[in-house]
Write an enzyme that holds these catalytic residues in place. Structure first.
Site, PDB file in Angstrom:
ATOM      1  N   GLU A 112      -1.273  -1.066  -4.904  1.00 20.54           N
ATOM      2  CA  GLU A 112      -2.473  -0.288  -5.174  1.00 20.54           C
ATOM      3  C   GLU A 112      -2.098   0.944  -5.998  1.00 20.54           C
ATOM      4  O   GLU A 112      -1.088   1.588  -5.739  1.00 20.54           O
ATOM      5  CB  GLU A 112      -3.117   0.134  -3.850  1.00 20.54           C
ATOM      6  N   ASP A 119      -3.052   0.842   6.737  1.00 19.14           N
ATOM      7  CA  ASP A 119      -2.074   0.655   5.660  1.00 19.14           C
ATOM      8  C   ASP A 119      -1.732  -0.823   5.490  1.00 19.14           C
ATOM      9  O   ASP A 119      -1.657  -1.331   4.369  1.00 19.14           O
ATOM     10  CB  ASP A 119      -0.815   1.479   5.943  1.00 19.14           C
ATOM     11  N   ASP A 169       0.879  -1.165   0.000  1.00 19.33           N
ATOM     12  CA  ASP A 169       0.000   0.000   0.000  1.00 19.33           C
ATOM     13  C   ASP A 169       0.912   1.208   0.000  1.00 19.33           C
ATOM     14  O   ASP A 169       1.498   1.546   1.027  1.00 19.33           O
ATOM     15  CB  ASP A 169      -0.905   0.000   1.222  1.00 19.33           C
TER      16      ASP A 169
END
Length: 167
Positions: free
Chosen positions: A72, A145, A12
């Site tokens: 992501e 996260d 992330d």
């Protein structure tokens, strides 16, 4: 890499905090190996923080030896300064992965939510609930996260399983 075992590192991307997770996909089963949230030192300059991130990621990639890195995609524009800093950090992350010639899979937040919960508009609580169902031995992951990194890794594993069975 064995054909039934596939190790995925989910990331992330962030600037101050980076979520990471390692899962093992084997015979349509997922095992959560490791996850966490790593932070840069706020007192350092931007170049030093990016170097810190590069060093952390190099170490993580060499230690965990993933077969695939899932990340992501950035999806916000409210704060331009933050978007630029996260974009720079994401570039450092992509370069670290590319230096090791590892494949990279990128997913939008909606794709991750859809893969994990079946709803592309799911909220953080719904994602946490599904992660608890998928990985029965974990409680809620404390860091958003880290949870996002686990979800990205799960998305990659499910996508890989889907496409490997479609052949």
């Amino acid at each position: 890499m064995k054909s039934n075992n596939f190790k995925i590192l989910g990331l992330d991307p962030g600037f101050g905090r980076i979520g990471y997770a390692v899962i093992l996909s084997q015979a349509n089963k997922l095992e959560l190996i490791n996850f966490g949230c790593w932070e840069t030192d706020k007192k350092l300059s931007l170049p030093d923080r990016l170097k810190q991130l590069a060093d952390f990621l190099d170490n993580l990639l060499l230690k965990k030896k993933p077969d695939l890195v899932a990340m992501e995609k950035l999806f916000f524009a409210a704060n331009t300064k933050t978007a630029l800093e996260v974009g720079e950090a994401r570039g450092v992350m992509l370069a670290a992965v590319a230096r090791l010639n590892l494949p990279i899979a990128e997913y939008t937040p909606a794709q991750v939510k859809l893969a994990v919960t079946g709803d592309g508009r799911a909220d953080k609580k719904q994602i946490q609930k599904m992660l608890k169902l998928i990985f029965k031995s974990i409680d809620n992951i404390k860091s958003d996260d880290a949870a996002d990194a686990v979800a990205v890794a799960v998305c990659a594993a499910l996508t890989k399983q889907l496409f490997s069975t479609a052949k």
